[in-house]
Design a protein around this motif. Structure first.
Motif, mmCIF file in Angstrom:
data_model
loop_
_atom_site.group_PDB
_atom_site.id
_atom_site.type_symbol
_atom_site.label_atom_id
_atom_site.label_comp_id
_atom_site.label_asym_id
_atom_site.label_seq_id
_atom_site.Cartn_x
_atom_site.Cartn_y
_atom_site.Cartn_z
ATOM 1 N N ALA A 182 0.831 -1.205 0.000
ATOM 2 C CA ALA A 182 0.000 0.000 0.000
ATOM 3 C C ALA A 182 0.867 1.257 0.000
ATOM 4 C CB ALA A 182 -0.925 -0.009 1.214
ATOM 5 N N TYR A 183 1.895 1.281 0.844
ATOM 6 C CA TYR A 183 2.786 2.439 0.878
ATOM 7 C C TYR A 183 3.569 2.573 -0.432
ATOM 8 C CZ TYR A 183 2.100 3.895 5.702
ATOM 9 O OH TYR A 183 1.568 4.399 6.854
ATOM 10 N N LYS A 184 3.896 1.445 -1.033
ATOM 11 C CA LYS A 184 4.618 1.491 -2.304
ATOM 12 C C LYS A 184 3.769 2.170 -3.381
ATOM 13 C CE LYS A 184 7.289 -1.387 -5.509
ATOM 14 N NZ LYS A 184 6.715 -0.796 -6.723
ATOM 15 N N LEU A 185 2.446 2.005 -3.274
ATOM 16 C CA LEU A 185 1.539 2.635 -4.225
ATOM 17 C C LEU A 185 1.718 4.149 -4.202
ATOM 18 C CD1 LEU A 185 -0.892 2.019 -6.163
ATOM 19 C CD2 LEU A 185 -2.374 2.482 -4.218
ATOM 20 N N LEU A 186 1.846 4.706 -3.016
ATOM 21 C CA LEU A 186 2.046 6.151 -2.887
ATOM 22 C C LEU A 186 3.434 6.553 -3.358
ATOM 23 C CD1 LEU A 186 0.865 8.611 -0.326
ATOM 24 C CD2 LEU A 186 3.323 8.371 -0.548
ATOM 25 N N ASN A 187 4.448 5.798 -2.922
ATOM 26 C CA ASN A 187 5.813 6.100 -3.368
ATOM 27 C C ASN A 187 5.935 6.046 -4.885
ATOM 28 O OD1 ASN A 187 6.653 6.441 -0.752
ATOM 29 N ND2 ASN A 187 7.647 4.451 -0.576
ATOM 30 N N ASP A 188 5.232 5.084 -5.487
ATOM 31 C CA ASP A 188 5.263 4.950 -6.947
ATOM 32 C C ASP A 188 4.637 6.164 -7.634
ATOM 33 O OD1 ASP A 188 6.586 2.553 -6.911
ATOM 34 O OD2 ASP A 188 4.807 1.316 -7.223
ATOM 35 N N GLU A 189 3.584 6.716 -7.013
ATOM 36 C CA GLU A 189 2.928 7.887 -7.588
ATOM 37 C C GLU A 189 3.903 9.065 -7.646
ATOM 38 O OE1 GLU A 189 -0.208 10.087 -9.279
ATOM 39 O OE2 GLU A 189 -0.019 7.946 -8.919
ATOM 40 N N ILE A 190 4.619 9.292 -6.546
ATOM 41 C CA ILE A 190 5.591 10.390 -6.509
ATOM 42 C C ILE A 190 6.751 10.100 -7.457
ATOM 43 C CG2 ILE A 190 7.208 11.642 -5.029
ATOM 44 C CD1 ILE A 190 5.244 11.219 -2.735
ATOM 45 N N LYS A 191 7.210 8.853 -7.471
ATOM 46 C CA LYS A 191 8.299 8.466 -8.369
ATOM 47 C C LYS A 191 7.916 8.722 -9.822
ATOM 48 C CE LYS A 191 8.486 4.394 -9.826
ATOM 49 N NZ LYS A 191 8.473 2.915 -9.858
ATOM 50 N N LYS A 192 6.701 8.376 -10.204
ATOM 51 C CA LYS A 192 6.262 8.553 -11.596
ATOM 52 C C LYS A 192 6.242 10.032 -11.979
ATOM 53 C CE LYS A 192 2.453 6.120 -11.294
ATOM 54 N NZ LYS A 192 1.159 5.496 -11.658
ATOM 55 N N ILE A 193 5.794 10.884 -11.051
ATOM 56 C CA ILE A 193 5.754 12.313 -11.334
ATOM 57 C C ILE A 193 7.162 12.839 -11.592
ATOM 58 C CG2 ILE A 193 5.291 14.586 -10.324
ATOM 59 C CD1 ILE A 193 2.890 13.289 -8.877
ATOM 60 N N ILE A 194 8.091 12.489 -10.702
ATOM 61 C CA ILE A 194 9.473 12.944 -10.851
ATOM 62 C C ILE A 194 10.088 12.388 -12.130
ATOM 63 C CG2 ILE A 194 11.792 12.793 -9.842
ATOM 64 C CD1 ILE A 194 10.461 12.860 -7.078
ATOM 65 N N LYS A 195 9.835 11.116 -12.402
ATOM 66 C CA LYS A 195 10.398 10.463 -13.582
ATOM 67 C C LYS A 195 9.888 11.099 -14.867
ATOM 68 C CE LYS A 195 10.664 5.943 -15.871
ATOM 69 N NZ LYS A 195 10.269 4.504 -15.788
ATOM 70 N N GLU A 196 8.585 11.357 -14.952
ATOM 71 C CA GLU A 196 8.013 11.861 -16.197
ATOM 72 C C GLU A 196 8.427 13.311 -16.464
ATOM 73 O OE1 GLU A 196 6.465 10.141 -18.561
ATOM 74 O OE2 GLU A 196 6.924 8.394 -17.325
ATOM 75 N N ILE A 197 8.449 14.140 -15.426
ATOM 76 C CA ILE A 197 8.885 15.518 -15.633
ATOM 77 C C ILE A 197 10.360 15.550 -16.026
ATOM 78 C CG2 ILE A 197 9.239 17.766 -14.546
ATOM 79 C CD1 ILE A 197 6.798 17.219 -12.799
ATOM 80 N N SER A 198 11.164 14.734 -15.352
ATOM 81 C CA SER A 198 12.601 14.686 -15.662
ATOM 82 C C SER A 198 12.837 14.192 -17.078
ATOM 83 C CB SER A 198 13.324 13.779 -14.666
ATOM 84 O OG SER A 198 13.192 14.257 -13.345
ATOM 85 N N SER A 199 12.120 13.143 -17.473
ATOM 86 C CA SER A 199 12.264 12.586 -18.814
ATOM 87 C C SER A 199 11.918 13.624 -19.873
ATOM 88 C CB SER A 199 11.377 11.351 -18.965
ATOM 89 O OG SER A 199 11.446 10.828 -20.266
ATOM 90 N N MET A 200 10.886 14.408 -19.615
ATOM 91 C CA MET A 200 10.478 15.459 -20.550
ATOM 92 C C MET A 200 11.599 16.481 -20.752
ATOM 93 S SD MET A 200 7.263 18.085 -20.070
ATOM 94 C CE MET A 200 8.059 18.915 -18.674
ATOM 95 N N LEU A 201 12.348 16.770 -19.670
ATOM 96 C CA LEU A 201 13.412 17.766 -19.741
ATOM 97 C C LEU A 201 14.720 17.204 -20.294
ATOM 98 C CD1 LEU A 201 12.928 19.525 -16.281
ATOM 99 C CD2 LEU A 201 12.206 20.379 -18.516
ATOM 100 N N LEU A 202 14.996 15.938 -19.991
ATOM 101 C CA LEU A 202 16.303 15.370 -20.296
ATOM 102 C C LEU A 202 16.425 14.803 -21.705
ATOM 103 C CD1 LEU A 202 17.014 13.534 -16.919
ATOM 104 C CD2 LEU A 202 18.150 15.590 -17.767
#
Length: 365
Positions: A182-202
């Motif tokens: 359950a906690y991983k579900l939340l961590n994954d949500e934050i991870k995805k946000i950081i990953k997608e914004i970073s990928s867009m920039l990099l």
């Protein structure tokens, strides 16, 4: 005579850092490391040496004596202020974008994160805060501490994304029995946000969104929401948009009348311009008429038959754990004047009808 300079392929890429503060922030950074995201410097900062011992694949910074902050934000805040020189050294190679993540309500995350954010602001680093808030069952004191931490933090960051822990329970109680999952579900949500914004920039894109674009929409714009969606098959773009706009961690009304919006779409070479237009129009409708709106897309054959969409909506208004429309201004102190049997409803700016008594009581609480 002209002189030519060959630029390194990484020369124009944004320098990005993800910094987790406290136990929750450290776990999120560790989760990013495990996912194999490249191009982001990972840092974990904590007052508790034992919690740091379980963090891996990141730079680990200890402040204080290493015994934690005892669930006391004031203690953590003082430790962080006394450790300002240590914190400043984290930013020696000044990143252009800082993802600052922490759990609000406890000691270190609540008390130390605003100090880190203040230092980043003084150094003119574009800072996106992603914070979690406590479960309802954790009690009023922790909720109040979280609120105070967020109220302080928002003064120093360019935008703040809040993800309530309570949503984990509402989403996963019938699907996930394991607490760690359950906690991983939340961590994954934050991870995805950081990953997608970073990928867009990099990564280079067909219709590019760069650091300056991100800055123009995010800088000084307060509360924000990021929606992510991916789908394949018939109506894949519509389905991806629906997923992004109905993120279970947020209410759909939260994204009305944004002051700034970024829309980004990704798919293989077969995704059509009409699909891009469909997504772009849906995102544009989130914002006010004169809002800053930036859009882009990328092609990646690894996407196969899938398309993904991301929107970032900024300049939202927040009241006690939930966002409200910028045009809604209600005197909470007058709540006692409402009669129990009035049954009055109100429709605001095309939103669904809401029970005004229930809305006011929720805001007051």
């Amino acid at each position: 005579m002209s002189t030519w300079k060959i630029l390194d392929e990484d020369f124009d890429k944004a320098k990005i850092m993800a910094l987790g503060v406290g136990g929750c922030g450290g776990n999120i950074v560790s989760n990013i490391a495990d996912s194999g995201v490249n191009g982001i410097e990972l840092v974990s900062l904590n007052t508790d040496s034992q919690e740091q011992n379980i963090i891996h694949k990141s730079k680990k910074i200890k402040i204080g004596e290493g015994h934690g902050a005892g669930n006391d934000p004031d203690s953590a805040n003082k430790i962080a202020q006394d450790s300002e020189d240590i914190i400043r050294k984290i930013f020696d190679e000044k990143p252009e974008v800082l993802f600052l993540t922490a759990g609000m309500g406890g000691g270190t995350g609540t008390g130390a994160t605003p100090v880190v954010a203040r230092i980043a602001k003084e150094l003119e680093i574009l800072t996106i805060a992603l914070v979690t808030t406590p479960f309802e069952s954790e009690g009023g004191r922790k909720a109040d501490q979280a609120q105070q931490g967020i109220d302080t933090l928002i003064n120093y960051v360019d935008c703040l994304i809040e993800i309530p822990n309570q949503k984990i329970y509402e989403i996963s109680k019938e699907k996930i029995g394991n607490t760690s999952a359950a906690y991983k579900l939340l961590n994954d949500e934050i991870k995805k946000i950081i990953k997608e914004i970073s990928s867009m920039l990099l990564h280079p894109n067909k219709k590019n969104i760069d650091f300056s674009d991100l800055k123009s929409v995010i800088k000084g714009n307060g509360y924000a929401i990021v929606g992510l969606g991916e789908s394949s098959g018939q109506n894949r773009t519509k389905n991806a948009i629906d997923k992004a706009l109905t993120n279970p961690f947020f209410n759909q009304r939260d994204i009305r009348n944004a002051k700034g919006v970024i829309f980004f779409m990704k798919g293989s070479n077969d995704f059509s311009f009409s699909e891009f237009e469909e997504g772009r129009n849906a995102a544009k409708n989130l914002s006010e008429e004169n809002a800053q709106f930036i859009n882009g897309f990328s092609t990646d054959e690894m996407m196969g038959e899938n398309v993904s969409v991301m929107f970032i909506a900024t300049g939202l208004r927040r009241r006690r754990g939930s966002y409200i429309d910028q045009n809604v201004h209600i005197a909470i102190d007058n709540i006692g004047k409402l009669e129990e049997d009035t049954g009055e409803f109100v429709n605001i700016d095309g939103m669904s009808k809401i029970d005004i008594k229930k809305f006011l009581r929720g805001a007051k609480d």
